[in-house]
Each structure stands twice: as C-alpha cells, then as structure tokens.
Design an enzyme around this catalytic site. Structure first.
Site, PDB file in Angstrom:
ATOM      1  N   ALA A 121      30.484  19.818  31.562  1.00  0.00           N
ATOM      2  CA  ALA A 121      31.778  20.352  31.137  1.00  0.00           C
ATOM      3  C   ALA A 121      32.477  20.880  32.386  1.00  0.00           C
ATOM      4  O   ALA A 121      31.816  21.202  33.388  1.00  0.00           O
ATOM      5  CB  ALA A 121      31.557  21.471  30.138  1.00  0.00           C
ATOM      6  N   GLY A 146      27.078  18.928  29.944  1.00  0.00           N
ATOM      7  CA  GLY A 146      27.807  18.162  28.928  1.00  0.00           C
ATOM      8  C   GLY A 146      27.728  16.662  29.158  1.00  0.00           C
ATOM      9  O   GLY A 146      27.855  15.881  28.203  1.00  0.00           O
ATOM     10  N   GLU A 179      24.567  15.656  27.641  1.00  0.00           N
ATOM     11  CA  GLU A 179      24.740  15.821  26.186  1.00  0.00           C
ATOM     12  C   GLU A 179      25.583  14.687  25.597  1.00  0.00           C
ATOM     13  O   GLU A 179      25.296  14.195  24.509  1.00  0.00           O
ATOM     14  CB  GLU A 179      25.368  17.192  25.912  1.00  0.00           C
ATOM     15  CG  GLU A 179      24.398  18.324  26.263  1.00  0.00           C
ATOM     16  CD  GLU A 179      25.067  19.691  26.328  1.00  0.00           C
ATOM     17  OE1 GLU A 179      26.017  19.866  27.114  1.00  0.00           O
ATOM     18  OE2 GLU A 179      24.644  20.585  25.578  1.00  0.00           O
ATOM     19  N   GLU A 236      22.960  24.457  32.997  1.00  0.00           N
ATOM     20  CA  GLU A 236      23.877  25.539  32.596  1.00  0.00           C
ATOM     21  C   GLU A 236      23.314  26.916  32.904  1.00  0.00           C
ATOM     22  O   GLU A 236      24.054  27.868  33.127  1.00  0.00           O
ATOM     23  CB  GLU A 236      24.202  25.447  31.093  1.00  0.00           C
ATOM     24  CG  GLU A 236      25.028  24.235  30.699  1.00  0.00           C
ATOM     25  CD  GLU A 236      24.211  23.015  30.314  1.00  0.00           C
ATOM     26  OE1 GLU A 236      23.015  22.931  30.691  1.00  0.00           O
ATOM     27  OE2 GLU A 236      24.781  22.132  29.649  1.00  0.00           O
TER      28      GLU A 236
HETATM   29  N1  CAA Z   1      33.075  21.013  36.611  1.00  0.00           N
HETATM   30  C1  CAA Z   1      34.123  21.015  37.459  1.00  0.00           C
HETATM   31  N2  CAA Z   1      34.107  20.425  38.667  1.00  0.00           N
HETATM   32  C2  CAA Z   1      32.968  19.820  39.035  1.00  0.00           C
HETATM   33  C3  CAA Z   1      31.833  19.801  38.222  1.00  0.00           C
HETATM   34  C4  CAA Z   1      31.926  20.420  36.955  1.00  0.00           C
HETATM   35  N3  CAA Z   1      30.914  20.410  36.080  1.00  0.00           N
HETATM   36  N4  CAA Z   1      30.850  19.147  38.883  1.00  0.00           N
HETATM   37  C5  CAA Z   1      31.361  18.766  40.069  1.00  0.00           C
HETATM   38  N5  CAA Z   1      32.632  19.174  40.175  1.00  0.00           N
HETATM   39  C6  CAA Z   1      33.551  18.988  41.302  1.00  0.00           C
HETATM   40  C7  CAA Z   1      33.199  19.903  42.458  1.00  0.00           C
HETATM   41  O1  CAA Z   1      33.709  21.198  42.272  1.00  0.00           O
HETATM   42  C8  CAA Z   1      33.837  19.161  43.590  1.00  0.00           C
HETATM   43  O2  CAA Z   1      35.226  19.412  43.583  1.00  0.00           O
HETATM   44  P1  CAA Z   1      35.972  19.936  44.925  1.00  0.00           P
HETATM   45  O3  CAA Z   1      35.848  18.773  45.878  1.00  0.00           O
HETATM   46  O4  CAA Z   1      37.370  20.174  44.472  1.00  0.00           O
HETATM   47  O5  CAA Z   1      35.226  21.132  45.404  1.00  0.00           O
HETATM   48  C9  CAA Z   1      33.651  17.707  43.218  1.00  0.00           C
HETATM   49  O6  CAA Z   1      33.406  17.683  41.813  1.00  0.00           O
HETATM   50  C10 CAA Z   1      32.457  17.057  43.914  1.00  0.00           C
HETATM   51  O7  CAA Z   1      31.335  17.871  43.656  1.00  0.00           O
HETATM   52  P2  CAA Z   1      30.347  18.409  44.806  1.00  0.00           P
HETATM   53  O8  CAA Z   1      31.082  18.572  46.085  1.00  0.00           O
HETATM   54  O9  CAA Z   1      29.633  19.598  44.270  1.00  0.00           O
HETATM   55  O10 CAA Z   1      29.373  17.140  44.932  1.00  0.00           O
HETATM   56  P3  CAA Z   1      27.860  17.144  45.393  1.00  0.00           P
HETATM   57  O11 CAA Z   1      27.501  15.710  45.556  1.00  0.00           O
HETATM   58  O12 CAA Z   1      27.657  18.055  46.555  1.00  0.00           O
HETATM   59  O13 CAA Z   1      27.029  17.778  44.177  1.00  0.00           O
HETATM   60  C11 CAA Z   1      26.467  18.040  41.823  1.00  0.00           C
HETATM   61  C12 CAA Z   1      26.996  17.095  42.939  1.00  0.00           C
HETATM   62  C13 CAA Z   1      24.995  18.368  42.088  1.00  0.00           C
HETATM   63  C14 CAA Z   1      26.598  17.277  40.525  1.00  0.00           C
HETATM   64  C15 CAA Z   1      27.292  19.338  41.816  1.00  0.00           C
HETATM   65  O14 CAA Z   1      28.662  18.995  41.788  1.00  0.00           O
HETATM   66  C16 CAA Z   1      27.021  20.223  40.620  1.00  0.00           C
HETATM   67  O15 CAA Z   1      26.021  20.928  40.605  1.00  0.00           O
HETATM   68  N6  CAA Z   1      27.935  20.207  39.625  1.00  0.00           N
HETATM   69  C17 CAA Z   1      27.849  21.098  38.472  1.00  0.00           C
HETATM   70  C18 CAA Z   1      26.762  20.644  37.514  1.00  0.00           C
HETATM   71  C19 CAA Z   1      26.702  21.607  36.338  1.00  0.00           C
HETATM   72  O16 CAA Z   1      26.417  22.769  36.488  1.00  0.00           O
HETATM   73  N7  CAA Z   1      26.954  21.065  35.118  1.00  0.00           N
HETATM   74  C20 CAA Z   1      26.946  21.867  33.915  1.00  0.00           C
HETATM   75  C21 CAA Z   1      28.345  22.302  33.567  1.00  0.00           C
HETATM   76  S1  CAA Z   1      28.417  23.459  32.252  1.00  0.00           S
HETATM   77  C22 CAA Z   1      28.245  22.540  30.845  1.00  0.00           C
HETATM   78  O17 CAA Z   1      28.193  21.329  30.860  1.00  0.00           O
HETATM   79  C23 CAA Z   1      28.184  23.359  29.578  1.00  0.00           C
HETATM   80  C24 CAA Z   1      27.939  22.603  28.332  1.00  0.00           C
HETATM   81  O18 CAA Z   1      26.862  22.207  27.986  1.00  0.00           O
HETATM   82  C25 CAA Z   1      29.039  22.453  27.430  1.00  0.00           C
END
Ligand code: CAA
Length: 258
Positions: free
Chosen positions: A65, A109, A112, A132
């Site tokens: 998400a 998400g 999911e 998360e």
């Molecule tokens: N939401 C918003 N933006 C996201 C995102 C997310 N879930 N995941 C990645 N992005 C964005 C980053 O912020 C980044 O944007 P900027 O260039 O503007 O900073 C861009 O995508 C590229 O990401 P990274 O630079 O972080 O890329 P990476 O290769 O270094 O890392 C990754 C990749 C390991 C997937 C890392 O991006 C990450 O950990 N993302 C978040 C994963 C996460 O926590 N997901 C759970 C979300 S909460 C959820 O889903 C709740 C639910 O169940 C409903």
C-alpha cells in the site's frame, strides 16, 4: 476506458492488467485501487474475456500500500474510509479466473493482492513479504488471514513478526506460488496458462473457482456437499456432454458455455 495507474490489454480471450506506477514500485494508492476495481469489474462482465492476468513490472509486482499516502491518515480516516475493503471486495467478487504474474517485490498489500488472485506464477526474482511490522502496523488487506492459509501458522507468523522476505523458491516450497518460471518468460508462461484456462467451459471454471474458494469458508462436510452439488449441476450443461463426447471421439472439445 483510459487509466492512469494501470494498463489494460485484451489479447483474444485473455486480459492483462499491468500495475503502472513505476516510480513508486507500483505502490497501491487509492487511485490505483479504484482503477483496478473498475477494470476488474469491466473485464468480468466482458463476454470476450475468459481469464485475467494481474501483473506489475520486472522490479515490482507491487511494493505494498502507498506509505506516503497513508502516513498522515488518522484512525477516523482509515475507519470511515474502510481502507482497504472496497479493493478487496472488487478482486474477490470477480467470477472469472485471475492469475497473478509476480516478478520482483510483492510486499504488504502487493503480496495480499497476489494472494487474492486465484493462483500465483512467480518469476525467479520474486520476493514476497508482509513487512508492515517495520512501519508500526500490521497487514490490512488480508495478509494475516490469507498468508496463514497458504503457508501455515509458523511461516506466516515468521513473515508478519520479523518482516523478512521470502524468495520464489521458498514461496513455491511453502505453497504460496503454484510455479516458478525464468523471469524473462514470466508473461509468456502466464499467458500460456491463461489461454489454457480460456479454452475450458466457463461454467466449469467458475464452478471450480467457487468450490476451491469455499474450502476456506466452511467445514469439510459442507464443502464436499457444495462441491458435489456443483458437480451434479454441471451435468445440466451442453459443455459436459461435449467434453465427454470429445474424449470418447478422441478430439478436442469445443465448449460453448452452454
Ligand atoms: N509506498 C510508497 N512508495 C513506495 C513504496 C510504498 N509501499 N515502496 C517503494 N516506494 C517508493 C520509494 O519511496 C521510492 O520513491 P522515491 O524515489 O520517491 O524515494 C521508490 O518507490 C523506489 O523505492 P526504493 O528507493 O526504496 O527502492 P529499493 O530498491 O531501494 O527498495 C523496497 C525496494 C525494498 C521494496 C523498498 O522500497 C521498500 O521497503 N518499500 C516498502 C515496502 C513496504 O513496507 N510495504 C508495505 C506497505 S504497508 C501495506 O502494504 C499495508 C497493508 O497491508 C494494507
């Protein structure tokens, strides 16, 4: 219909929805979820479409998400907006088979969403996770329930409590994905599977999907009864006559969804 965050293509009987927010690794924001819901509804009622594929990019199916969108939300916003129930409903309401073709990250998400599809075909580089917990929250689109049913309590707890990622091999061993294919062949292989499904009687496909999904919702005895009733009811169809006649005549069945 022109979409901004997804691409929808229909090739013969197979529709492909590609999540398309590359700058955010296909993070699921409200706009994308609303477009995904609309596209799935339209494809489900499009008679030409017999199987749907949901996919992302080579780097990310979806990284979860959208954290940036969620970060400022309050309990009241989340509760009154019923995050993320409308999206869940839109995916699980689809009667036609849906395959998730996953390359790269399928996190939070994203994992999911893949699990809400009927089965997952994974590229070798796929990574699944429910991280998360690292954000001070828990899964909110079914992760605690669906991942546990896919892989069992121990591995699901591990994933939810540590936030670690599972690679494609572990995901296949654990039963989360149905098969792994080389990354370059992900779409070709998934389309082949979708075309195979599209050749079948839609009546039988819908019945099979309903019966398998029922196994999550009910007791064994009730599930077996539900299956048997659907099985019996398919003997009222022309497709059952055609399928069994074709077998005996050693030819390919021509199903007409009748
Ligand atoms: N939401 C918003 N933006 C996201 C995102 C997310 N879930 N995941 C990645 N992005 C964005 C980053 O912020 C980044 O944007 P900027 O260039 O503007 O900073 C861009 O995508 C590229 O990401 P990274 O630079 O972080 O890329 P990476 O290769 O270094 O890392 C990754 C990749 C390991 C997937 C890392 O991006 C990450 O950990 N993302 C978040 C994963 C996460 O926590 N997901 C759970 C979300 S909460 C959820 O889903 C709740 C639910 O169940 C409903």
């Amino acid at each position: 219909m022109a979409y901004e965050t997804i691409i929808v293509e229909i090739d013969d009987h197979v529709a492909t929805i590609t999540l398309n927010r590359p700058d955010a690794l296909n993070a699921l924001n409200s706009h994308l979820l609303q477009e995904l819901a609309q596209a799935l509804g339209e494809l489900d009622s499009n008679d030409k479409v017999r199987c749907i594929i949901v996919t992302g990019s080579a780097k990310a199916f979806a990284a979860g998400a959208d954290i940036k969108e969620m970060s400022e939300k309050s309990f009241v916003d989340m509760y009154l907006g019923d995050f993320f129930e409308p999206a869940t409903e839109a995916v699980t309401r689809v009667r036609k088979p849906i395959i998730a073709a996953v390359a790269g990250y399928a996190l939070g998400g994203g994992c999911e969403l893949a699990m809400m599809c009927d089965f997952i075909i994974a590229a070798e580089n796929a990574k699944f996770g429910q991280p998360e917990i690292n954000l001070g929250v828990i899964a909110g689109i079914g992760g605690t329930q669906r991942l546990t049913r896919y892989v069992g309590k121990s591995k699901s707890m591990d994933m939810h409590l540590t936030g670690r990622f599972m690679d494609a091999e572990e995901a296949e061993r654990a039963g989360l994905v149905s098969r792994i294919v080389p990354a370059k062949q992900l779409m070709d292989e998934t389309k082949k599977a979708a075309e195979k499904i599209a050749e079948k009687s839609m009546l039988a496909s819908i019945a099979a999907k309903q019966a398998v999904n029922r196994s999550y919702e009910t007791t064994l005895t009730e599930g077996l009864l539900f299956e048997r009733r659907l099985f019996h009811s398919l003997f009222a169809t022309e497709d059952q006559k055609e399928g069994m006649a074709a077998f005996q005549e050693k030819r390919t069945a021509q199903f007409r969804d009748r």
